[in-house]
Motif scaffolding. Sequence first.
Motif, mmCIF file in Angstrom:
data_model
loop_
_atom_site.group_PDB
_atom_site.id
_atom_site.type_symbol
_atom_site.label_atom_id
_atom_site.label_comp_id
_atom_site.label_asym_id
_atom_site.label_seq_id
_atom_site.Cartn_x
_atom_site.Cartn_y
_atom_site.Cartn_z
ATOM 1 N N PRO A 296 -13.356 18.891 18.074
ATOM 2 C CA PRO A 296 -14.003 17.611 17.820
ATOM 3 C C PRO A 296 -13.632 17.019 16.460
ATOM 4 N N VAL A 297 -13.473 17.844 15.450
ATOM 5 C CA VAL A 297 -13.093 17.368 14.116
ATOM 6 C C VAL A 297 -11.702 16.751 14.165
ATOM 7 N N PHE A 298 -10.745 17.452 14.773
ATOM 8 C CA PHE A 298 -9.385 16.962 14.810
ATOM 9 C C PHE A 298 -9.194 15.848 15.824
ATOM 10 N N ALA A 299 -10.084 15.722 16.780
ATOM 11 C CA ALA A 299 -9.999 14.619 17.734
ATOM 12 C C ALA A 299 -10.209 13.287 17.012
ATOM 13 N N GLN A 300 -10.993 13.308 15.935
ATOM 14 C CA GLN A 300 -11.247 12.097 15.157
ATOM 15 C C GLN A 300 -10.061 11.733 14.274
ATOM 16 N N HIS A 301 -9.263 12.694 13.905
ATOM 17 C CA HIS A 301 -8.164 12.493 12.970
ATOM 18 C C HIS A 301 -6.895 13.115 13.525
ATOM 19 N N ASP A 302 -5.851 12.307 13.612
ATOM 20 C CA ASP A 302 -4.573 12.783 14.138
ATOM 21 C C ASP A 302 -3.752 13.405 13.022
ATOM 22 N N LEU A 303 -3.892 14.709 12.846
ATOM 23 C CA LEU A 303 -3.165 15.416 11.800
ATOM 24 C C LEU A 303 -1.745 15.798 12.238
ATOM 25 N N SER A 304 -1.345 15.349 13.413
ATOM 26 C CA SER A 304 0.023 15.617 13.872
ATOM 27 C C SER A 304 1.005 14.593 13.316
ATOM 28 N N THR A 305 0.499 13.579 12.618
ATOM 29 C CA THR A 305 1.358 12.582 11.996
ATOM 30 C C THR A 305 1.029 12.474 10.512
ATOM 31 N N VAL A 306 2.015 12.038 9.733
ATOM 32 C CA VAL A 306 1.784 11.806 8.304
ATOM 33 C C VAL A 306 0.730 10.713 8.153
ATOM 34 N N ASP A 307 0.868 9.638 8.906
ATOM 35 C CA ASP A 307 -0.069 8.521 8.824
ATOM 36 C C ASP A 307 -1.505 8.975 9.110
ATOM 37 N N GLY A 308 -1.694 9.735 10.158
ATOM 38 C CA GLY A 308 -3.030 10.215 10.508
ATOM 39 C C GLY A 308 -3.605 11.156 9.457
ATOM 40 N N THR A 309 -2.758 11.981 8.866
ATOM 41 C CA THR A 309 -3.212 12.920 7.846
ATOM 42 C C THR A 309 -3.632 12.183 6.576
ATOM 43 N N ILE A 310 -2.836 11.209 6.157
ATOM 44 C CA ILE A 310 -3.177 10.436 4.961
ATOM 45 C C ILE A 310 -4.439 9.613 5.220
ATOM 46 N N ARG A 311 -4.553 9.033 6.394
ATOM 47 C CA ARG A 311 -5.760 8.274 6.740
ATOM 48 C C ARG A 311 -6.994 9.185 6.701
ATOM 49 N N ALA A 312 -6.880 10.386 7.247
ATOM 50 C CA ALA A 312 -8.004 11.337 7.237
ATOM 51 C C ALA A 312 -8.386 11.705 5.808
ATOM 52 N N LEU A 313 -7.399 11.864 4.929
ATOM 53 C CA LEU A 313 -7.672 12.185 3.534
ATOM 54 C C LEU A 313 -8.518 11.096 2.889
ATOM 55 N N TYR A 314 -8.063 9.860 2.981
ATOM 56 C CA TYR A 314 -8.799 8.754 2.355
ATOM 57 C C TYR A 314 -10.186 8.577 2.978
ATOM 58 N N GLU A 315 -10.280 8.688 4.285
ATOM 59 C CA GLU A 315 -11.589 8.531 4.943
ATOM 60 C C GLU A 315 -12.549 9.641 4.545
ATOM 61 N N SER A 316 -12.028 10.842 4.324
ATOM 62 C CA SER A 316 -12.906 11.976 4.033
ATOM 63 C C SER A 316 -13.562 11.882 2.656
ATOM 64 N N ILE A 317 -12.962 11.118 1.737
ATOM 65 C CA ILE A 317 -13.538 11.017 0.391
ATOM 66 C C ILE A 317 -14.198 9.667 0.142
ATOM 67 N N SER A 318 -14.333 8.857 1.179
ATOM 68 C CA SER A 318 -14.892 7.515 1.037
ATOM 69 C C SER A 318 -16.192 7.384 1.815
ATOM 70 N N GLY A 319 -17.130 6.643 1.221
ATOM 71 C CA GLY A 319 -18.375 6.381 1.919
ATOM 72 C C GLY A 319 -19.383 5.669 1.033
ATOM 73 N N PRO A 320 -20.476 5.196 1.640
ATOM 74 C CA PRO A 320 -21.506 4.460 0.898
ATOM 75 C C PRO A 320 -22.362 5.398 0.048
ATOM 76 N N ALA A 321 -23.206 4.818 -0.774
ATOM 77 C CA ALA A 321 -24.116 5.609 -1.605
ATOM 78 C C ALA A 321 -24.831 6.636 -0.737
ATOM 79 N N GLY A 322 -24.911 7.860 -1.232
ATOM 80 C CA GLY A 322 -25.582 8.935 -0.504
ATOM 81 C C GLY A 322 -24.678 9.775 0.372
ATOM 82 N N PHE A 323 -23.395 9.391 0.512
ATOM 83 C CA PHE A 323 -22.514 10.181 1.382
ATOM 84 C C PHE A 323 -22.073 11.460 0.690
ATOM 85 N N GLU A 324 -21.705 12.428 1.497
ATOM 86 C CA GLU A 324 -21.110 13.675 1.018
ATOM 87 C C GLU A 324 -19.782 13.861 1.746
ATOM 88 N N ILE A 325 -18.850 14.529 1.100
ATOM 89 C CA ILE A 325 -17.587 14.836 1.769
ATOM 90 C C ILE A 325 -17.883 15.742 2.950
#
Length: 168
Positions: free
Chosen positions: A16-45
């Motif tokens: 389920p974790v990897f279904a949200q993020h396509d780590l089989s591509t460079v683009d998907g991996t970089i997108r997952a990186l940025y999304e994982s450290i971004s969020g509104p007040a109160g978010f946690e990685i």
Amino acid sequence: MRRPLLAAIVLATVLPVFAQHDLSTVDGTIRALYESISGPAGFEIDRDVFDPMFTQDARLSVAYTDREGEQHYISWTPAEFVETNWSGPRQRGFFEIESHRIVEEFGNVVHVFSTYESRWNEDDAEPFQRGLNSIQLVKREGRFYIVSILWEGETEGNSIPAQYLPQG
């Protein structure tokens, strides 16, 4: 009998974790990186997303020059980075987006120069910080893993070179 059951449990947990993020591509991996450290007040990685992106011996490092002109370098494991920089929910939001990327590949080795913009809120008109992420990846087992990230923020007197900025 126990091994197939254990494998099924592991796959049911990880897929389920990897279904949200396509780590089989460079683009998907970089997108997952940025999304994982971004969020509104109160978010946690989300450690279920963040941690599996990295190799076992990965490093996250920052280079910077302080106000007195002294150069510094700090390096963490992914776990140390989260514990040092994200100890609990963020008091304010943090959104890091990629504005430009240069990718170089050779076999299973990939280098990404990723220009980033950081904002406190997703809809802030201007970033409070820009900089460059130097990201090294390795392709294994049909997906990409982050081996290291070294970054430096833009400062007065240390502007991002034109080739690393969006064109047009």
